[in-house]
Structure formats: C-alpha cells, structure tokens
Design a protein around this motif. Sequence first.
Motif, short mmCIF file in Angstrom:
data_model
loop_
_atom_site.label_atom_id
_atom_site.label_comp_id
_atom_site.label_asym_id
_atom_site.label_seq_id
_atom_site.Cartn_x
_atom_site.Cartn_y
_atom_site.Cartn_z
N THR A 31 0.85 -1.18 0.00
CA THR A 31 0.00 0.00 0.00
C THR A 31 0.90 1.24 0.00
OG1 THR A 31 -0.07 0.19 2.40
CG2 THR A 31 -1.76 -1.21 1.37
N LEU A 32 0.31 2.39 -0.28
CA LEU A 32 1.10 3.63 -0.24
C LEU A 32 1.61 3.92 1.16
CD1 LEU A 32 -0.72 6.07 -2.68
CD2 LEU A 32 1.55 5.07 -2.91
N ASP A 33 0.80 3.67 2.17
CA ASP A 33 1.25 3.90 3.55
C ASP A 33 2.42 3.00 3.90
OD1 ASP A 33 -0.58 5.92 4.08
OD2 ASP A 33 -2.08 4.55 4.89
N GLU A 34 2.34 1.72 3.52
CA GLU A 34 3.44 0.79 3.78
C GLU A 34 4.69 1.22 3.01
OE1 GLU A 34 4.62 -3.94 3.32
OE2 GLU A 34 2.61 -3.28 2.76
N LEU A 35 4.51 1.65 1.76
CA LEU A 35 5.64 2.10 0.95
C LEU A 35 6.33 3.29 1.61
CD1 LEU A 35 7.24 1.84 -1.73
CD2 LEU A 35 5.71 3.60 -2.63
N LYS A 36 5.57 4.26 2.07
CA LYS A 36 6.15 5.46 2.71
C LYS A 36 6.94 5.08 3.96
CE LYS A 36 2.67 8.61 0.94
NZ LYS A 36 1.52 9.48 1.27
N THR A 37 6.39 4.16 4.74
CA THR A 37 7.11 3.69 5.93
C THR A 37 8.41 3.00 5.54
OG1 THR A 37 5.05 3.42 7.17
CG2 THR A 37 6.96 2.16 7.94
N ASN A 38 8.35 2.15 4.51
CA ASN A 38 9.54 1.43 4.05
C ASN A 38 10.59 2.38 3.46
OD1 ASN A 38 8.29 -0.90 4.86
ND2 ASN A 38 7.72 -1.56 2.80
N ILE A 39 10.15 3.43 2.78
CA ILE A 39 11.08 4.42 2.25
C ILE A 39 11.80 5.13 3.39
CG2 ILE A 39 11.24 6.64 1.06
CD1 ILE A 39 9.07 5.61 -0.89
N ARG A 40 11.05 5.57 4.39
CA ARG A 40 11.68 6.24 5.55
C ARG A 40 12.71 5.31 6.21
NH1 ARG A 40 6.23 7.78 6.69
NH2 ARG A 40 5.91 9.96 6.13
N ASP A 41 12.32 4.05 6.43
CA ASP A 41 13.23 3.08 7.05
C ASP A 41 14.49 2.89 6.21
OD1 ASP A 41 11.42 2.73 9.10
OD2 ASP A 41 10.66 0.80 8.36
N ALA A 42 14.31 2.77 4.89
CA ALA A 42 15.45 2.56 3.99
C ALA A 42 16.39 3.77 4.00
CB ALA A 42 14.96 2.28 2.57
N VAL A 43 15.83 4.96 4.02
CA VAL A 43 16.66 6.18 4.05
C VAL A 43 17.44 6.24 5.36
CG1 VAL A 43 16.56 8.71 4.17
CG2 VAL A 43 15.27 7.49 2.41
N HIS A 44 16.78 5.92 6.47
CA HIS A 44 17.47 5.93 7.77
C HIS A 44 18.59 4.88 7.82
CE1 HIS A 44 15.42 8.82 10.40
NE2 HIS A 44 14.38 8.62 9.59
N CYS A 45 18.40 3.75 7.17
CA CYS A 45 19.43 2.70 7.14
C CYS A 45 20.59 3.09 6.23
CB CYS A 45 18.85 1.38 6.67
SG CYS A 45 17.79 0.58 7.86
N HIS A 46 20.30 3.82 5.16
CA HIS A 46 21.32 4.14 4.15
C HIS A 46 22.26 5.27 4.58
CE1 HIS A 46 22.89 4.11 0.05
NE2 HIS A 46 22.85 5.42 0.07
N PHE A 47 21.74 6.26 5.30
CA PHE A 47 22.53 7.44 5.66
C PHE A 47 22.86 7.45 7.15
CE2 PHE A 47 20.11 8.89 1.94
CZ PHE A 47 21.12 9.44 1.18
N ASP A 48 24.02 8.03 7.48
CA ASP A 48 24.34 8.30 8.87
C ASP A 48 23.42 9.42 9.35
OD1 ASP A 48 26.43 6.46 8.91
OD2 ASP A 48 27.89 7.94 8.22
N GLU A 49 23.20 9.51 10.67
CA GLU A 49 22.29 10.52 11.23
C GLU A 49 22.63 11.93 10.78
OE1 GLU A 49 19.35 10.81 13.09
OE2 GLU A 49 19.33 8.68 12.65
#
Length: 68
Positions: A31-49
């Motif tokens: 779903t779009l909501d699940e996708l947005k959550t997964n995008i946020r998680d992926a961005v947080h995993c990819h970049f340092d704080e």
Amino acid sequence: MNEIFFLVEDAIEGGYNARAMGESIFTQGDTLDELKTNIRDAVHCHFDEDKLPKMIRLHFVKEEVITV
C-alpha cells in the motif's frame, strides 16, 4: 543533502516499487502507507544521522498503453 527523490511505480505483481535517484536505495510496499514507511526506514538505514536528507520527495510514474 536537503532532499532525496524516489521514483514510484506500480509493481506488476501489485503494490508499489520505489527507487532513489542517485543512491542505491530500492524498496517496495503493498500500500502507499506501507511504501512510505519502508522508504523512511530505507533512508534511515542508508545514511548516517548527520547526513540524513531533510525531505523525501516522491515522483509517481504511471504508464498507460493505448492501441492504435
């Protein structure tokens, strides 16, 4: 980096695929909501704080085929 862009497309099997432009980040969601959550998680995993983008921009790509 202030923002990161994702191309969002309908997945053939249902749901959505998202691919970051200029970064090697790919995720999907049913779903779009699940996708947005997964995008946020992926961005947080990819970049340092200290390198996290302040904004995530989604660009929706729709493809339509018509007959001649």
